[in-house]
Write an enzyme that holds these catalytic residues in place. Structure first.
Site, PDB file in Angstrom:
ATOM      1  N   PHE A 152       0.803  -1.217   0.000  1.00  0.00           N
ATOM      2  CA  PHE A 152       0.000   0.000   0.000  1.00  0.00           C
ATOM      3  C   PHE A 152       0.839   1.272   0.000  1.00  0.00           C
ATOM      4  CE2 PHE A 152      -3.886  -2.184   2.059  1.00  0.00           C
ATOM      5  CZ  PHE A 152      -4.300  -2.604   0.800  1.00  0.00           C
TER       6      PHE A 152
ATOM      7  N   ASP B 127      -3.367 -10.984   9.335  1.00  0.00           N
ATOM      8  CA  ASP B 127      -2.262 -10.931   8.373  1.00  0.00           C
ATOM      9  C   ASP B 127      -0.918 -11.074   9.084  1.00  0.00           C
ATOM     10  OD1 ASP B 127      -1.193 -10.854   5.847  1.00  0.00           O
ATOM     11  OD2 ASP B 127      -1.154  -8.671   5.720  1.00  0.00           O
TER      12      ASP B 127
END
Length: 789
Positions: free
Chosen positions: A497, A610
């Site tokens: 990101f 995650d």
């Protein structure tokens, strides 16, 4: 002639006797040992007989495999079937029909086989002893491999290797019983087949207790027996004694009952009779009347109270059976401590002093205040300047001729309701009105949100929301962050990101500034990150110093971690920078502590979703901290599972993601993968390896089957190689976390307990529940591990 006829008749009768009278089994009928490979099928009770004699099946419900002396090992079936060792009196067939044989050890007590289902016990050619359903699902297996299964005359079931050395024995894994000649050592315990009672040697003394957190002890007795050159205490069940207990010459076994009584059993003409060894009063057993109950000479009753409004704070679980205990009408909640108060019990109450957690508090008011402010404290008992706290309120002994200096207080919820129907209706009306007003208010907020969005745009609304929702992190302007990072000139790393940059705050503190790039998913990740860690703090979670939400700019400001991402260290093939064994173990423990905090200690349960080395950061002292909460999910404390879209990183995702119904155990699975990567020094998917070795989990499974787990230990670190045995112990913890069935994986707090002990994992299982140890014992079986993905 007459003499010959008499002889003939005698001979015929002699030959017919075995056919008429069912003979009891003996060593000649059944072996005392078998060699691998071998297998036995336990067919349903309505099916055909297989290896057991019909007379035993109908009379004793035991289907023997091995027999030695008075002991038989096989399938013991009543409503369900256990693979167990039972005691028989082989001198009389009439015994079988009158008294069922007592089970003194069982393998699958917590996972019994339904009597209508078929099961298979197999001693494989590789030496694995496996109990499984007919469809291949594992039921039980010891953590050892041998070539011979043997039952001793003392009732000890043993697994022996090719050199006849014992590699596993049932005596090391007692259930609720001990037989003559068996030892109970420190680190072992008896646990009742039903309920929570346990008996163990702790700190050089016998202790009987309720296995809660913390334990509630109701009996203790010091003694000292130790192995030569060892600090381990033990007690051996001999002909007359068991430690400090006198058991008599004729006792065959000692058993801890579901009522908490420890008894030595002797076979008499009327059956098995037990002699109580603890010699306690009936009311001294913590669960004799269940929870929140008083035990007295008259029987069991809910705890009495001294309150002016005469509100009923406790009610029986079952009015017909008062011994089942009571429950709070309005349970206390750790989320609402201001709504708690105390009720003082009427009469005089006492309980064995060492059942409590003590505090050196001198005043009654301080005693009550400390308990009110401690979520785990459920009751306080004050006597002569000493304060005791109860974390669980079991049965409390009531004595009308007791000491009036003892004051007992039970924590209750202020809004408990009475059994009067009108107040109940009144409260229900208030709840309904509150729900309606809440719904109206919620709709009103939505309308305001839509109105603001139409006027100012989504980005500005989001900024206003962050300002009102958060108080802890600092809000930075984009201009401030450009100055802090020297116009984003020093890049630390790059992710999916965006990039992270080094910065220095005006206070001289170093920070890492993560600049998020993108739209939809980036906004969701940004909000999740700020909402999740903006208000929580833990030494093993990266600290969010601040954020920036300005127009299209989305930036997160974290504390600076000097040693960067974990993957840069564990996948580095440079021997000079390879991490040592203890540093890796500390990193694993730090990650476990951070996840345990998220799962169990936050106001809300947080699932990270995650966990991978790229999301673990290391500070200058190699303290590990979990980071990147962009995919995290927040659950209510009472919410056990959640339905959500698949998210995470392939290779670290648990099998249950296929159903989209997940629990916090998905993090446990990911943690198991990370542990293997740390210990093996390679990623879970390594395309530089040969085809069959690319998937770490598949390689781990194969090496496990071969018994060569040490081959996987990181070869770039000499320290890891020299501590390979300890590394394999940590691999066992990883294997437990990687089970396909999420319910069989441990909680992260359990993992922390294991890792914080010594290098011997099995030696640190003592503080865990029997169910946890049962699950752990099967973790190194390849069948429990998922294949590569």
């Amino acid at each position: 002639m007459m003499h010959k006829n008499v002889c003939s008749i005698f001979l015929v009768i002699t030959l017919l006797i075995p056919l008429i009278i069912p003979s009891s089994f003996s060593v000649s009928d059944y072996p005392s040992f078998v060699n691998a490979p071998n297998s036995w099928i336990n067919t349903p009770s309505s099916g055909e007989l297989s290896f057991w004699d019909s007379s035993f099946r109908e009379s004793a419900d035991v289907r023997p495999i091995l027999v030695n002396g008075m002991f038989a090992c096989g399938f013991h079936c009543t409503d369900n079937c256990l693979f167990a060792v039972s005691i028989f009196n082989t001198s009389s067939y009439d015994y079988y029909s009158r008294f069922p044989p007592p089970v003194v050890w069982s393998a699958n007590r917590n996972n019994p086989i339904p009597d209508e289902e078929e099961a298979v016990l197999e001693l494989t050619s590789q030496g694995n002893l496996v109990l499984k359903h007919a469809n291949g699902t594992l039921i039980w297996s010891p953590n050892a491999a041998g070539s011979r299964l043997s039952l001793s005359a003392e009732g000890n079931l043993m697994l022996l290797n090719r050199t006849n050395r014992m590699v596993w024995q049932s005596f090391d894994h007692p259930t609720d019983s001990l037989v003559r000649g068996q030892r109970l050592a420190s680190g072992q315990k008896l646990r009742a087949s039903e309920g929570s009672y346990a008996f163990a040697i702790i700190g050089g003394e016998f202790r009987a207790y309720v296995d809660s957190d913390p334990s509630q002890i109701y009996y203790r007795n010091s003694f000292m027996e130790q192995e030569n050159n060892s600090r381990q205490s033990y007690a051996e069940f001999l002909s007359q004694r068991f430690g400090t207990f006198y058991v008599g010459d004729s006792s065959s076994f000692i058993q801890l009952g579901s009522d908490g009584h420890l008894k030595a059993y002797t076979l008499t003409e009327s059956g098995w009779e037990g002699t109580d060894l603890l010699s306690l009063d009936r009311c001294e057993y913590p669960l004799v009347c269940g929870r929140y109950s008083a035990c007295s000479g008259e029987g069991c009753s809910c705890l009495d109270y001294a309150s002016e409004n005469q509100t009923n704070y406790f009610r029986p679980v079952n009015y017909s059976y008062p011994h089942l205990g009571c429950s709070a009408v309005s349970p206390i909640s750790c989320d609402l401590p201001l709504h708690h108060s105390f009720l003082q019990l009427r009469g005089y109450y006492s309980q064995t002093a060492y059942s409590f957690l003590f505090s050196e508090i001198t005043t009654l008011q301080d005693c009550k205040e400390v308990c009110l402010n401690n979520c785990s404290c459920k009751a306080a008992i004050y006597s002569r300047g000493k304060c005791s706290f109860l974390s669980q309120v079991f049965s409390i002994m009531k004595s009308d001729d007791g000491d009036d200096s003892i004051s007992a207080f039970i924590k209750v919820h202020n809004f408990a309701i009475s059994h009067n129907f009108r107040p109940r209706r009144k409260q229900n009306t208030r709840v309904i009105v509150g729900l309606i007003l809440g719904a109206v208010f919620f709709v009103f907020l939505i309308c305001i949100f839509i109105f603001l969005r139409s006027r100012k745009g989504f980005q500005e609304v989001e900024e206003d929301y962050l300002d009102s929702a958060l108080g802890t992190p600092t809000r930075f302007s984009y201009k401030d962050l450009k100055i802090i990072t020297k116009n984003f000139s020093n890049k630390l790393g790059e992710g999916g990101f965006g990039c992270a940059f080094h910065g220095i705050l005006p206070s001289a503190s170093e920070v890492a500034v993560k600049n998020l790039v993108g739209f939809g998913p980036v906004n969701k990740s940004f909000l999740a990150e700020v909402q999740t860690i903006g208000s929580i703090h833990h030494c093993n979670l990266v600290t969010l110093v601040g954020f920036c939400a300005e127009k299209l700019n989305r930036l997160l400001v974290y504390e600076y971690m000097a040693n960067g991402f974990l993957n840069l260290w564990i996948f580095d093939k440079n021997k000079d920078t390879a991490l040592g064994c203890q540093i890796r173990k500390k990193i694993i423990c730090d990650i476990a502590k951070g996840l345990a905090y998220l799962h169990e200690d936050c106001i809300h349960k947080i699932i990270h979703l995650d966990i991978k080395p790229q999301n673990i950061l290391l500070d200058e002292d190699f303290n590990a901290k979990v980071s990147d909460f962009g995919l995290s999910k927040i659950l209510g404390k009472e919410q056990s599972r959640v339905i959500t879209t698949m998210r995470g990183t392939p290779g670290y995702m648990a099998p249950e993601w296929l159903s989209s119904v997940i629990t916090e155990k998905v993090d446990v699975y990911s943690f198991g993968i990370v542990v293997l990567e740390i210990l093996c020094g390679r990623p879970n998917m390594d395309r530089s390896q040969q085809e069959e070795d690319r998937h770490l989990l598949g390689l781990f499974r194969r090496k496990q089957e071969e018994g060569n787990l040490m081959d996987l230990v990181d070869k770039c670190s000499d320290d890891m190689q020299s501590n390979a045995a300890e590394v394999v112990e940590m691999m066992k913890v990883a294997a437990w976390c990687l089970q396909t069935e999420y319910a069989r994986r441990p909680s992260m707090s359990t993992v922390v307990k294991l890792l914080e002990g010594s290098g011997d994992v099995e030696g640190n299982m003592n503080g865990l529940t029997a169910e946890a140890r049962e699950a752990y014992s099967s973790t190194i079986l390849p069948s429990m591990l998922s294949g590569p993905r």
